[in-house]
Scaffold this motif. Structure first.
Motif, PDB file in Angstrom:
ATOM      1  N   GLN A   7      -7.371 -16.219  21.685  1.00 39.17           N
ATOM      2  CA  GLN A   7      -6.699 -16.806  20.522  1.00 39.17           C
ATOM      3  C   GLN A   7      -7.057 -16.026  19.248  1.00 39.17           C
ATOM      4  O   GLN A   7      -6.196 -15.699  18.442  1.00 39.17           O
ATOM      5  N   LEU A   8      -8.338 -15.722  19.077  1.00 35.64           N
ATOM      6  CA  LEU A   8      -8.769 -14.978  17.896  1.00 35.64           C
ATOM      7  C   LEU A   8      -8.200 -13.572  17.888  1.00 35.64           C
ATOM      8  O   LEU A   8      -7.811 -13.057  16.835  1.00 35.64           O
ATOM      9  N   PHE A   9      -8.128 -12.942  19.058  1.00 28.98           N
ATOM     10  CA  PHE A   9      -7.543 -11.607  19.159  1.00 28.98           C
ATOM     11  C   PHE A   9      -6.091 -11.628  18.678  1.00 28.98           C
ATOM     12  O   PHE A   9      -5.680 -10.775  17.885  1.00 28.98           O
ATOM     13  N   LEU A  10      -5.333 -12.612  19.149  1.00 26.82           N
ATOM     14  CA  LEU A  10      -3.924 -12.706  18.742  1.00 26.82           C
ATOM     15  C   LEU A  10      -3.798 -12.976  17.244  1.00 26.82           C
ATOM     16  O   LEU A  10      -2.933 -12.394  16.575  1.00 26.82           O
ATOM     17  N   GLU A  11      -4.666 -13.824  16.714  1.00 22.99           N
ATOM     18  CA  GLU A  11      -4.643 -14.105  15.274  1.00 22.99           C
ATOM     19  C   GLU A  11      -4.999 -12.862  14.468  1.00 22.99           C
ATOM     20  O   GLU A  11      -4.382 -12.591  13.428  1.00 22.99           O
ATOM     21  N   LEU A  12      -5.981 -12.093  14.938  1.00 20.53           N
ATOM     22  CA  LEU A  12      -6.350 -10.864  14.241  1.00 20.53           C
ATOM     23  C   LEU A  12      -5.218  -9.844  14.269  1.00 20.53           C
ATOM     24  O   LEU A  12      -4.956  -9.182  13.263  1.00 20.53           O
ATOM     25  N   ARG A  13      -4.537  -9.732  15.402  1.00 21.39           N
ATOM     26  CA  ARG A  13      -3.394  -8.804  15.491  1.00 21.39           C
ATOM     27  C   ARG A  13      -2.291  -9.216  14.522  1.00 21.39           C
ATOM     28  O   ARG A  13      -1.684  -8.379  13.858  1.00 21.39           O
ATOM     29  N   GLN A  14      -2.035 -10.519  14.416  1.00 20.83           N
ATOM     30  CA  GLN A  14      -1.022 -11.021  13.498  1.00 20.83           C
ATOM     31  C   GLN A  14      -1.444 -10.750  12.048  1.00 20.83           C
ATOM     32  O   GLN A  14      -0.631 -10.321  11.237  1.00 20.83           O
ATOM     33  N   THR A  15      -2.691 -11.008  11.746  1.00 22.98           N
ATOM     34  CA  THR A  15      -3.204 -10.755  10.404  1.00 22.98           C
ATOM     35  C   THR A  15      -3.099  -9.279  10.062  1.00 22.98           C
ATOM     36  O   THR A  15      -2.699  -8.909   8.952  1.00 22.98           O
ATOM     37  N   GLN A  16      -3.436  -8.431  11.006  1.00 24.41           N
ATOM     38  CA  GLN A  16      -3.328  -6.993  10.819  1.00 24.41           C
ATOM     39  C   GLN A  16      -1.899  -6.593  10.444  1.00 24.41           C
ATOM     40  O   GLN A  16      -1.669  -5.856   9.486  1.00 24.41           O
ATOM     41  N   ALA A  17      -0.936  -7.103  11.187  1.00 19.72           N
ATOM     42  CA  ALA A  17       0.471  -6.784  10.924  1.00 19.72           C
ATOM     43  C   ALA A  17       0.910  -7.291   9.550  1.00 19.72           C
ATOM     44  O   ALA A  17       1.622  -6.594   8.817  1.00 19.72           O
ATOM     45  N   GLU A  18       0.471  -8.490   9.192  1.00 18.55           N
ATOM     46  CA  GLU A  18       0.849  -9.057   7.893  1.00 18.55           C
ATOM     47  C   GLU A  18       0.255  -8.259   6.732  1.00 18.55           C
ATOM     48  O   GLU A  18       0.931  -8.013   5.731  1.00 18.55           O
ATOM     49  N   ILE A  19      -0.999  -7.843   6.874  1.00 20.20           N
ATOM     50  CA  ILE A  19      -1.623  -7.055   5.810  1.00 20.20           C
ATOM     51  C   ILE A  19      -0.951  -5.700   5.691  1.00 20.20           C
ATOM     52  O   ILE A  19      -0.660  -5.230   4.577  1.00 20.20           O
ATOM     53  N   GLU A  20      -0.688  -5.053   6.819  1.00 20.66           N
ATOM     54  CA  GLU A  20      -0.017  -3.752   6.785  1.00 20.66           C
ATOM     55  C   GLU A  20       1.354  -3.856   6.128  1.00 20.66           C
ATOM     56  O   GLU A  20       1.739  -2.998   5.327  1.00 20.66           O
ATOM     57  N   LYS A  21       2.084  -4.917   6.434  1.00 23.75           N
ATOM     58  CA  LYS A  21       3.394  -5.131   5.824  1.00 23.75           C
ATOM     59  C   LYS A  21       3.251  -5.328   4.316  1.00 23.75           C
ATOM     60  O   LYS A  21       4.020  -4.768   3.530  1.00 23.75           O
ATOM     61  N   SER A  22       2.267  -6.109   3.913  1.00 24.32           N
ATOM     62  CA  SER A  22       2.045  -6.361   2.498  1.00 24.32           C
ATOM     63  C   SER A  22       1.653  -5.079   1.768  1.00 24.32           C
ATOM     64  O   SER A  22       2.076  -4.858   0.621  1.00 24.32           O
ATOM     65  N   LEU A  23       0.852  -4.238   2.402  1.00 18.63           N
ATOM     66  CA  LEU A  23       0.442  -2.991   1.765  1.00 18.63           C
ATOM     67  C   LEU A  23       1.615  -2.029   1.574  1.00 18.63           C
ATOM     68  O   LEU A  23       1.597  -1.216   0.646  1.00 18.63           O
ATOM     69  N   LYS A  24       2.621  -2.123   2.419  1.00 14.37           N
ATOM     70  CA  LYS A  24       3.804  -1.277   2.270  1.00 14.37           C
ATOM     71  C   LYS A  24       4.642  -1.679   1.061  1.00 14.37           C
ATOM     72  O   LYS A  24       5.371  -0.867   0.509  1.00 14.37           O
ATOM     73  N   ASN A  25       4.525  -2.935   0.649  1.00 12.67           N
ATOM     74  CA  ASN A  25       5.214  -3.428  -0.536  1.00 12.67           C
ATOM     75  C   ASN A  25       4.489  -2.868  -1.755  1.00 12.67           C
ATOM     76  O   ASN A  25       3.349  -3.206  -2.014  1.00 12.67           O
ATOM     77  N   GLN A  26       5.135  -2.034  -2.504  1.00 10.19           N
ATOM     78  CA  GLN A  26       4.504  -1.336  -3.612  1.00 10.19           C
ATOM     79  C   GLN A  26       4.439  -2.143  -4.905  1.00 10.19           C
ATOM     80  O   GLN A  26       3.988  -1.659  -5.915  1.00 10.19           O
ATOM     81  N   GLN A  27       4.906  -3.382  -4.916  1.00  7.21           N
ATOM     82  CA  GLN A  27       4.986  -4.155  -6.150  1.00  7.21           C
ATOM     83  C   GLN A  27       3.807  -5.128  -6.283  1.00  7.21           C
ATOM     84  O   GLN A  27       3.979  -6.316  -6.454  1.00  7.21           O
ATOM     85  N   LYS A  28       2.604  -4.604  -6.235  1.00  8.11           N
ATOM     86  CA  LYS A  28       1.443  -5.470  -6.392  1.00  8.11           C
ATOM     87  C   LYS A  28       0.414  -4.778  -7.269  1.00  8.11           C
ATOM     88  O   LYS A  28       0.439  -3.576  -7.465  1.00  8.11           O
ATOM     89  N   GLN A  29      -0.495  -5.563  -7.781  1.00 10.13           N
ATOM     90  CA  GLN A  29      -1.547  -5.051  -8.647  1.00 10.13           C
ATOM     91  C   GLN A  29      -2.556  -4.234  -7.843  1.00 10.13           C
ATOM     92  O   GLN A  29      -2.787  -4.490  -6.659  1.00 10.13           O
TER      93      GLN A  29
END
Length: 94
Positions: A7-29
């Motif tokens: 369960q934790l592995f799957l949650e970490l993989r999901q978190t990883q994908a969400e952070i990577e997606k957010s980092l691709k968005n260039q409109q942040k401080q």
């Protein structure tokens, strides 16, 4: 891998994908980008530990970190880190 770890592995993989997606968005401080990059490093390190079979093992003592702590913070590196967090809580972890 036991069910809790899976369960934790799957949650970490999901978190990883969400952070990577957010980092691709260039409109942040810049300060937010820095926090996201640090969090991504922690998530990547936890996933590497899964791959080599060391997930949940304290990097200082080699002992297993209790499951209840890993459920709260799956990126914990040591039992000492969890002790440092206790100052932020009014109630004990246990």
């Amino acid at each position: 891998m036991n069910p809790m770890q899976e369960q934790l592995f799957l949650e970490l993989r999901q978190t990883q994908a969400e952070i990577e997606k957010s980092l691709k968005n260039q409109q942040k401080q810049a300060w937010l980008t820095s926090i996201l990059e640090e969090e991504l490093e922690d998530v990547d390190a936890a996933l590497r530990k899964f791959n080599v079979g060391n997930f949940g093992k304290c990097e200082i003592s080699g002992e297993m970190i209790p499951d209840y702590l890993l459920k709260m913070i799956p990126t914990l590196k040591s039992i000492k880190d969890s002790e440092d967090l206790e100052i932020y809580y009014k109630k004990p972890f246990c």
